[in-house]
Design a protein around this motif. Structure first.
Motif, PDB file in Angstrom:
ATOM      1  N   SER A 172       0.836  -1.203   0.000  1.00 43.50           N
ATOM      2  CA  SER A 172       0.000   0.000   0.000  1.00 43.50           C
ATOM      3  C   SER A 172       0.871   1.253   0.000  1.00 43.50           C
ATOM      4  N   LYS A 173       0.324   2.314  -0.546  1.00 42.94           N
ATOM      5  CA  LYS A 173       0.940   3.638  -0.474  1.00 42.94           C
ATOM      6  C   LYS A 173       0.040   4.506   0.399  1.00 42.94           C
ATOM      7  N   VAL A 174       0.622   5.142   1.417  1.00 45.45           N
ATOM      8  CA  VAL A 174      -0.162   5.963   2.340  1.00 45.45           C
ATOM      9  C   VAL A 174       0.528   7.314   2.492  1.00 45.45           C
ATOM     10  N   GLU A 175      -0.245   8.383   2.408  1.00 44.37           N
ATOM     11  CA  GLU A 175       0.302   9.738   2.522  1.00 44.37           C
ATOM     12  C   GLU A 175      -0.727  10.640   3.185  1.00 44.37           C
ATOM     13  N   MET A 176      -0.247  11.792   3.688  1.00 45.29           N
ATOM     14  CA  MET A 176      -1.163  12.708   4.362  1.00 45.29           C
ATOM     15  C   MET A 176      -0.806  14.152   4.018  1.00 45.29           C
ATOM     16  N   ASN A 177      -1.777  15.032   4.216  1.00 49.12           N
ATOM     17  CA  ASN A 177      -1.505  16.464   4.175  1.00 49.12           C
ATOM     18  C   ASN A 177      -2.389  17.159   5.193  1.00 49.12           C
ATOM     19  N   VAL A 178      -2.130  18.428   5.398  1.00 47.79           N
ATOM     20  CA  VAL A 178      -2.939  19.243   6.300  1.00 47.79           C
ATOM     21  C   VAL A 178      -3.556  20.367   5.485  1.00 47.79           C
ATOM     22  N   ASP A 179      -4.872  20.454   5.545  1.00 48.71           N
ATOM     23  CA  ASP A 179      -5.621  21.520   4.858  1.00 48.71           C
ATOM     24  C   ASP A 179      -5.362  21.541   3.354  1.00 48.71           C
ATOM     25  N   GLY A 180      -5.147  20.368   2.754  1.00 47.58           N
ATOM     26  CA  GLY A 180      -4.960  20.301   1.311  1.00 47.58           C
ATOM     27  C   GLY A 180      -3.583  20.691   0.839  1.00 47.58           C
ATOM     28  N   GLY A 181      -2.619  20.744   1.746  1.00 43.45           N
ATOM     29  CA  GLY A 181      -1.257  21.107   1.373  1.00 43.45           C
ATOM     30  C   GLY A 181      -0.521  19.961   0.698  1.00 43.45           C
ATOM     31  N   GLU A 182       0.780  20.025   0.732  1.00 42.63           N
ATOM     32  CA  GLU A 182       1.616  19.031   0.059  1.00 42.63           C
ATOM     33  C   GLU A 182       1.460  17.664   0.723  1.00 42.63           C
ATOM     34  N   TRP A 183       1.372  16.627  -0.122  1.00 45.48           N
ATOM     35  CA  TRP A 183       1.252  15.265   0.400  1.00 45.48           C
ATOM     36  C   TRP A 183       2.583  14.810   0.990  1.00 45.48           C
ATOM     37  N   ILE A 184       2.517  14.222   2.186  1.00 41.42           N
ATOM     38  CA  ILE A 184       3.694  13.739   2.903  1.00 41.42           C
ATOM     39  C   ILE A 184       3.603  12.213   2.995  1.00 41.42           C
ATOM     40  N   PRO A 185       4.627  11.467   2.571  1.00 39.66           N
ATOM     41  CA  PRO A 185       4.582  10.002   2.713  1.00 39.66           C
ATOM     42  C   PRO A 185       4.524   9.605   4.188  1.00 39.66           C
ATOM     43  N   MET A 186       3.719   8.606   4.486  1.00 42.22           N
ATOM     44  CA  MET A 186       3.668   8.046   5.833  1.00 42.22           C
ATOM     45  C   MET A 186       4.436   6.726   5.829  1.00 42.22           C
ATOM     46  N   LYS A 187       5.084   6.414   6.946  1.00 42.10           N
ATOM     47  CA  LYS A 187       5.904   5.211   7.046  1.00 42.10           C
ATOM     48  C   LYS A 187       5.132   4.101   7.743  1.00 42.10           C
ATOM     49  N   GLN A 188       5.259   2.892   7.189  1.00 42.13           N
ATOM     50  CA  GLN A 188       4.580   1.745   7.777  1.00 42.13           C
ATOM     51  C   GLN A 188       5.298   1.315   9.045  1.00 42.13           C
ATOM     52  N   SER A 189       4.528   1.122  10.123  1.00 39.07           N
ATOM     53  CA  SER A 189       5.114   0.709  11.399  1.00 39.07           C
ATOM     54  C   SER A 189       4.436  -0.533  11.965  1.00 39.07           C
ATOM     55  N   GLY A 190       3.562  -1.153  11.199  1.00 38.20           N
ATOM     56  CA  GLY A 190       2.866  -2.374  11.589  1.00 38.20           C
ATOM     57  C   GLY A 190       2.221  -2.955  10.353  1.00 38.20           C
ATOM     58  N   SER A 191       1.534  -4.085  10.492  1.00 36.99           N
ATOM     59  CA  SER A 191       0.984  -4.735   9.301  1.00 36.99           C
ATOM     60  C   SER A 191       0.035  -3.822   8.541  1.00 36.99           C
ATOM     61  N   HIS A 192      -0.721  -2.983   9.253  1.00 35.39           N
ATOM     62  CA  HIS A 192      -1.561  -2.001   8.557  1.00 35.39           C
ATOM     63  C   HIS A 192      -1.605  -0.675   9.324  1.00 35.39           C
ATOM     64  N   ILE A 193      -0.455  -0.296   9.906  1.00 32.66           N
ATOM     65  CA  ILE A 193      -0.317   0.973  10.632  1.00 32.66           C
ATOM     66  C   ILE A 193       0.733   1.839   9.931  1.00 32.66           C
ATOM     67  N   TRP A 194       0.389   3.126   9.715  1.00 31.42           N
ATOM     68  CA  TRP A 194       1.318   4.087   9.117  1.00 31.42           C
ATOM     69  C   TRP A 194       1.374   5.332   9.997  1.00 31.42           C
ATOM     70  N   GLN A 195       2.542   5.974  10.018  1.00 27.78           N
ATOM     71  CA  GLN A 195       2.717   7.160  10.854  1.00 27.78           C
ATOM     72  C   GLN A 195       3.503   8.242  10.114  1.00 27.78           C
ATOM     73  N   ALA A 196       3.258   9.485  10.519  1.00 21.13           N
ATOM     74  CA  ALA A 196       4.026  10.630  10.024  1.00 21.13           C
ATOM     75  C   ALA A 196       3.894  11.755  11.046  1.00 21.13           C
ATOM     76  N   VAL A 197       4.860  12.668  11.027  1.00 21.57           N
ATOM     77  CA  VAL A 197       4.849  13.820  11.929  1.00 21.57           C
ATOM     78  C   VAL A 197       4.169  14.987  11.221  1.00 21.57           C
ATOM     79  N   LEU A 198       3.408  15.768  11.982  1.00 23.91           N
ATOM     80  CA  LEU A 198       2.779  16.950  11.402  1.00 23.91           C
ATOM     81  C   LEU A 198       3.842  17.876  10.803  1.00 23.91           C
ATOM     82  N   PRO A 199       3.550  18.471   9.657  1.00 17.84           N
ATOM     83  CA  PRO A 199       4.519  19.406   9.075  1.00 17.84           C
ATOM     84  C   PRO A 199       4.611  20.682   9.915  1.00 17.84           C
ATOM     85  N   SER A 200       5.763  21.293   9.889  1.00 16.48           N
ATOM     86  CA  SER A 200       5.937  22.551  10.623  1.00 16.48           C
ATOM     87  C   SER A 200       5.247  23.683   9.867  1.00 16.48           C
TER      88      SER A 200
END
Length: 489
Positions: free
Chosen positions: A430-458
């Motif tokens: 799977s490919k998982v990514e996030m953004n805040v308020d429609g901003g730039e997409w940030i890749p999230m890193k897989q940390s479990g079989s179906h868990i992904w994480q990323a830090v909020l952008p500054s």
């Protein structure tokens, strides 16, 4: 001299009659024969003019033969044998009042031993001809099937949970067939009488896999005696069938034979059945293995891998763990095929055993230990390709993730705040990514079989904001989720 010759001749004649009869009684050298026929009037009986069907596979649970030009077959049997037809593509077997397929004949002249839950009644002498009815059935290459991980109902109250939580929403849906992947009930085998007509309300042919909680515990450690009630209700605990360009193999990998409980293992008869079965599967077919315990967790998996890994693509679907997961088994796991073995562990219909706080309808939330809601899987088959969709019970189809984030984040902590996305049907592909308020997409890193994480952008200012998470699964399906949070001074 003449009388001596007559005596010898008479004695030899008696031997030819008497010895086979004795051997048949001890179950070592009897044979069953019959015809696989096209049941034109759908009455389940071979009537005059109904033709035999050639080249259909029939098995005794170990050996497999193809019917001759007239539809006839012959197989060795013992006094504890289930003979069954392997449904070919383009044909269908009859079904009973609970939509269970009628594709087998049980030969158990003395019946099952006395157990807490009834097994097979004495079947008496073997019929002169054990015939199997099939009728023509349109089977497009593109079709859908629905799969339930453990329904695992303890009683009629939990059957009602299943009915209201899942079954009612599936009535009228177009599925070619369905299957429960074991642990149909939770130890009390009398509950079959309640769950089967409930599942039958969907109106589709329903196959079943045997789970550890579907066993006759008082039959253990004799492996053969743990299936007696299952056989009475469903027929053989392992078998196969074709649909479209897919070959489905149902295996019983709950093994009680060594005492001290069960483990994941295939017994010798199933290994031999699997070897013989694969000889007749067209090379262009997708092979789908249906078990209760995940396929890569069985003790003798390497023996089984050697039988299957020459196939271009193998999908193994299981339940048992009360979690949802995609595993891809390659060389490091002992699989030597050109493509990895895809093991899909289907999230259970009962979730965490129908546990948790009840909702407004009185149904427990039943969320599994990995945070995935209870539900089921729909598999779309297109020729020898497939895609899998997870459907959460009584939720919209696009509800495919949970996003965890604080409601309030201090502005000084934004750059250290971790956002977690639980992608229910996610996998390493799977490919998982996030953004805040429609901003730039940030890749999230897989940390479990179906868990992904990323830090909020500054650079996020104080105020209310929306986190958007987007996932593209291994089949190219795209899902999104959102979470609102506030940044405070």
């Amino acid at each position: 001299m003449r009388s001596c010759r007559l005596f010898v001749f008479t004695f030899l004649i008696l031997l030819t009659v008497f010895i086979p009869a004795v051997l048949a009684q001890d179950g070592s050298s009897a044979f069953a024969s019959g015809v696989v026929f096209e049941d034109s009037n759908l009455n389940g009986v071979r009537d005059a003019g109904e033709r035999g069907i050639p080249d259909v596979c029939v098995s005794n649970g170990r050996d497999i033969v193809k019917t001759k030009g007239d539809g006839s077959y012959r197989l060795p049997i013992t006094d504890d044998t289930i003979i069954f037809v392997i449904k070919p593509s383009g044909f269908m077997t009859p079904t009973d009042s609970n939509n269970l397929p009628k594709f087998f004949y049980i030969h158990k002249p003395k019946g099952s031993p006395k157990l807490k839950y009834a097994g097979v009644l004495p079947t008496g002498p073997l019929p002169e001809s054990v015939d199997f009815a099939l009728y023509k059935h349109r089977e497009p290459y593109n079709f859908q099937a629905v799969f339930f991980g453990d329904t695992q109902v303890r009683n009629r109250k939990e059957v009602a949970y299943l009915a209201h939580d899942i079954i009612e929403g599936l009535i009228g849906k177009e599925f070619s067939f369905g299957c429960t992947l074991g642990d149909i009930v939770f130890d009390d085998l009398s509950v079959y009488d309640a769950i089967l007509p409930t599942v039958a309300q969907m109106g589709v042919t329903w196959y079943n896999v045997k789970g550890n909680h579907d066993s006759n515990y008082d039959g253990a450690p004799n492996q053969r005696l743990t299936d007696e009630t299952f056989e009475r209700v469903f027929g053989p605990s392992y078998y196969s069938f074709n649909y479209g360009r897919v070959h489905f193999i149902v295996l019983n990998n709950v093994y009680w034979g060594d005492g001290g409980g069960y483990k994941g293992k295939l017994d010798e008869d199933q290994i031999e059945f699997l070897k013989n079965d694969m000889r007749f599967v067209p090379s262009g077919y997708l092979v789908v293995v249906l078990t209760h315990i995940p396929f890569d967790e069985i003790e003798n998996k390497q023996d089984v891998y050697r039988i299957l890994e020459s196939r271009r693509q193998v999908l193994a679907i299981a339940g048992h763990t009360h979690t949802q997961e995609h595993r891809f088994i390659g060389a490091s796991g002992g699989w030597k095929g050109d493509n990895p073995l895809h093991v899909f562990i289907d999230g259970t219909a009962c979730g965490c055993w129908w546990g948790g706080e009840p909702d407004e309808l009185g149904i427990p939330h039943a969320t599994m230990s990995d945070g995935v809601p209870n539900g089921y899987a729909i598999v779309n088959f297109d020729g020898n390709k497939y895609s899998i969709t997870f459907v959460p019970a009584r939720r919209p189809l696009d509800y495919q993730m949970d996003i965890s984030a604080p409601d309030d984040v201090q502005i000084s902590e934004v750059h250290k705040t971790i956002i977690t996305a639980n992608i229910f049907n996610g996998s390493s592909r799977s490919k998982v990514e996030m953004n805040v308020d429609g901003g730039e997409w940030i890749p999230m890193k897989q940390s479990g079989s179906h868990i992904w994480q990323a830090v909020l952008p500054s650079g996020i200012e104080t105020g209310t904001h929306t986190i958007n998470v987007r996932t593209t699964d291994m089949f190219g399906k795209v899902y999104t989720g959102r979470r609102i949070f506030r940044v405070i001074p």
